[in-house]
Design a protein around this motif. Structure first.
Motif, PDB file in Angstrom:
ATOM      1  N   THR A  12      -2.922   5.258   4.767  1.00 36.70           N
ATOM      2  CA  THR A  12      -3.474   4.085   4.112  1.00 36.70           C
ATOM      3  C   THR A  12      -3.036   4.089   2.653  1.00 36.70           C
ATOM      4  O   THR A  12      -2.864   5.140   2.046  1.00 36.70           O
TER       5      THR A  12
ATOM      6  N   ARG B  58      -5.405  -0.219   2.652  1.00 40.01           N
ATOM      7  CA  ARG B  58      -4.747  -0.923   3.765  1.00 40.01           C
ATOM      8  C   ARG B  58      -3.999   0.064   4.636  1.00 40.01           C
ATOM      9  O   ARG B  58      -3.277   0.935   4.135  1.00 40.01           O
ATOM     10  N   SER B  59      -4.151  -0.077   5.941  1.00 43.71           N
ATOM     11  CA  SER B  59      -3.435   0.787   6.883  1.00 43.71           C
ATOM     12  C   SER B  59      -1.952   0.462   6.872  1.00 43.71           C
ATOM     13  O   SER B  59      -1.572  -0.703   6.774  1.00 43.71           O
TER      14      SER B  59
ATOM     15  N   GLN C 188      -2.702   9.041  10.217  1.00 46.80           N
ATOM     16  CA  GLN C 188      -2.795   7.620   9.867  1.00 46.80           C
ATOM     17  C   GLN C 188      -2.715   7.492   8.350  1.00 46.80           C
ATOM     18  O   GLN C 188      -3.437   8.178   7.628  1.00 46.80           O
TER      19      GLN C 188
END
Length: 108
Positions: A64, A68-69, A62
């Motif tokens: 970022t 913020r992703s 994931q």
């Protein structure tokens, strides 16, 4: 800070099973052990963050940026700014982790 100067944080969830049948007993310590070693071999525009993968509903990787992703398409565009590919970087990380598992368990 612009997107091209921000550090991309890439959370990589490490499967306990990669440490063997008792991997869940070691995975947290392994991630702590591996983090500084992985960090020293990471491209300057990004930072790997190693965490155990206890929740299979979360993605293995994931990204970022500035808190913020990023969705996979956004992350791919960011990697492209640095002529990098997420799949290639993940493959390199997995090679490193394989060596670090042996080091962690004192096999060399």
């Amino acid at each position: 800070m612009t997107a091209t100067t921000a550090i991309l944080e890439v959370i990589y969830r490490v499967e306990p099973g990669c440490l063997g049948p008792q991997g869940a007993d070691y995975i947290e310590d392994f991630c702590k052990f591996s983090q500084p070693l992985v960090t020293s071999h990471t491209a300057g525009f990004m930072r790997w963050i190693l965490v155990p993968r206890f929740d299979k509903s979360l993605p293995e990787m994931q990204c970022t940026l500035a808190g913020r992703s990023l969705n996979p398409a956004q992350a791919a565009r960011y990697f492209a700014l640095y002529q990098a590919n997420a799949d290639d970087l993940e493959a390199e990380l997995n090679e490193q982790l394989t060596l670090l598992i042996d080091q962690y368990f004192g096999r060399w």
